[in-house]
Design a protein around this motif. Structure first.
Motif, short mmCIF file in Angstrom:
data_model
loop_
_atom_site.label_atom_id
_atom_site.label_comp_id
_atom_site.label_asym_id
_atom_site.label_seq_id
_atom_site.Cartn_x
_atom_site.Cartn_y
_atom_site.Cartn_z
N GLN A 2 -1.85 6.48 5.80
CA GLN A 2 -0.50 5.94 5.06
C GLN A 2 0.03 4.07 4.98
O GLN A 2 -0.68 3.77 5.90
N LEU A 3 -0.71 4.09 3.87
CA LEU A 3 0.61 2.22 3.91
C LEU A 3 1.62 2.28 3.32
O LEU A 3 1.47 2.67 1.60
N GLN A 4 2.16 1.33 3.95
CA GLN A 4 3.88 1.47 2.78
C GLN A 4 4.25 -0.46 2.77
O GLN A 4 4.49 -1.02 4.18
N ALA A 5 3.88 -1.06 1.98
CA ALA A 5 4.48 -2.24 1.89
C ALA A 5 5.60 -2.97 1.37
O ALA A 5 6.64 -1.37 1.63
N TYR A 31 -10.60 -1.61 11.43
CA TYR A 31 -10.89 -1.15 9.94
C TYR A 31 -10.20 -2.53 9.61
O TYR A 31 -9.32 -3.28 9.53
N ALA A 32 -10.47 -3.50 7.59
CA ALA A 32 -10.10 -4.03 7.07
C ALA A 32 -9.03 -4.45 6.64
O ALA A 32 -8.54 -2.78 5.98
N ILE A 33 -8.06 -4.30 6.36
CA ILE A 33 -7.14 -4.63 5.19
C ILE A 33 -6.60 -5.77 4.11
O ILE A 33 -7.02 -6.68 4.94
N ALA A 34 -6.26 -4.92 3.34
CA ALA A 34 -6.43 -6.34 1.69
C ALA A 34 -5.21 -6.56 1.45
O ALA A 34 -3.89 -5.03 1.69
N TRP A 35 -4.72 -7.44 0.79
CA TRP A 35 -3.31 -7.41 -0.51
C TRP A 35 -4.56 -7.33 -1.64
O TRP A 35 -5.18 -8.35 -1.80
N SER A 36 -3.51 -6.72 -2.24
CA SER A 36 -3.99 -7.71 -3.80
C SER A 36 -2.67 -6.91 -4.33
O SER A 36 -1.55 -7.21 -4.15
N ARG A 37 -2.27 -7.81 -5.70
CA ARG A 37 -1.32 -7.41 -6.41
C ARG A 37 -1.84 -7.48 -8.56
O ARG A 37 -2.88 -7.82 -8.69
N GLN A 38 -0.87 -7.38 -8.89
CA GLN A 38 -1.11 -6.69 -10.16
C GLN A 38 0.19 -7.16 -11.25
O GLN A 38 1.14 -6.64 -10.72
N ALA A 39 0.01 -8.54 -12.16
CA ALA A 39 0.83 -8.70 -12.52
C ALA A 39 1.09 -7.85 -14.22
O ALA A 39 0.08 -7.34 -14.46
N VAL A 98 -9.97 -0.84 4.15
CA VAL A 98 -10.96 -0.36 4.15
C VAL A 98 -11.86 0.38 5.32
O VAL A 98 -11.18 -0.43 6.03
N PHE A 99 -12.22 1.33 4.88
CA PHE A 99 -12.36 2.31 6.16
C PHE A 99 -14.37 1.38 6.24
O PHE A 99 -14.81 2.28 6.98
N ALA A 100 -13.91 0.47 6.94
CA ALA A 100 -15.03 -0.79 7.71
C ALA A 100 -14.62 -1.70 8.22
O ALA A 100 -13.76 -2.19 8.14
N THR A 101 -15.46 -2.31 9.12
CA THR A 101 -15.18 -3.29 10.08
C THR A 101 -14.97 -4.47 9.12
O THR A 101 -13.48 -5.01 9.19
N TRP A 102 -15.99 -4.80 8.20
CA TRP A 102 -15.57 -6.20 7.65
C TRP A 102 -14.79 -6.00 6.64
O TRP A 102 -14.86 -5.24 5.85
N CYS A 103 -14.17 -7.29 6.46
CA CYS A 103 -13.61 -7.44 5.00
C CYS A 103 -14.91 -6.94 3.95
O CYS A 103 -16.29 -8.01 3.72
N ASP A 114 -10.43 1.89 0.48
CA ASP A 114 -10.44 3.09 0.22
C ASP A 114 -9.07 4.28 0.08
O ASP A 114 -9.62 4.62 -0.43
N TYR A 115 -8.20 3.16 0.45
CA TYR A 115 -6.50 3.80 -0.12
C TYR A 115 -6.33 2.74 0.01
O TYR A 115 -5.89 1.94 1.00
N TRP A 116 -5.07 2.73 -1.33
CA TRP A 116 -4.17 2.01 -1.69
C TRP A 116 -2.41 2.74 -1.49
O TRP A 116 -1.73 3.61 -1.17
N GLY A 117 -1.46 1.35 -0.66
CA GLY A 117 -0.64 1.94 -0.51
C GLY A 117 0.66 1.65 -1.03
O GLY A 117 -0.08 1.24 -2.59
#
Length: 126
Positions: A2-5, A31-39, A98-103, A114-117
């Motif tokens: 689970q990821l909750q923004a 694991y690496a965590i990332a942010w994305s956005r959609q306008a 990202v189910f990996a150590t690195w971005c 791998d998984y989006w909140g």
């Protein structure tokens, strides 16, 4: 998993917000965590990532110098401090793991995530 923004809202141009991404269901600091956005009417953009091993942060040019990603392993939470906000930052913001150590080499390569909140809306008024 689970990821909750959270933390989105309405802010005037030049203002700031801090988003949070609370994670559960996996070993957060591996694991690496990332942010994305959609306008509206645009493709989703991956713009920041923090690696799970050493906390190195990566940014797209569109946010570099204004946004800061950080992590609190004790709270299983990643933060996004957004300063000097612009109307073009208006978007729904998502965090992903990202189910990996690195971005990913290209943090805008969304297939690498791998998984989006669920997203949180950020609106910047002019």
């Amino acid at each position: 998993v689970q990821l909750q923004a959270s933390g989105g809202g309405l802010v005037q141009a030049g203002g700031f917000l801090r988003l949070s991404c609370a994670a559960s269901g996996f070993t957060f600091d591996d694991y690496a965590i990332a942010w994305s956005r959609q306008a509206p009417g645009k493709e989703r953009e991956g713009f920041s990532c923090i690696s799970g091993s050493d906390g190195i942060a990566y940014y797209a040019d569109s946010v570099k110098g204004r946004f800061t990603i950080s992590s609190d392993n004790a709270k299983n939470t990643v933060y996004l401090q957004m300063n000097s906000l612009k109307p073009e930052d208006t978007a729904v913001y998502y965090c992903a793991v990202v189910f990996a150590t690195w971005c990913p080499y290209d943090i805008n390569e969304l297939d690498e995530y791998d998984y989006w909140g669920q997203g949180t809306q950020v609106t910047v008024s002019s």
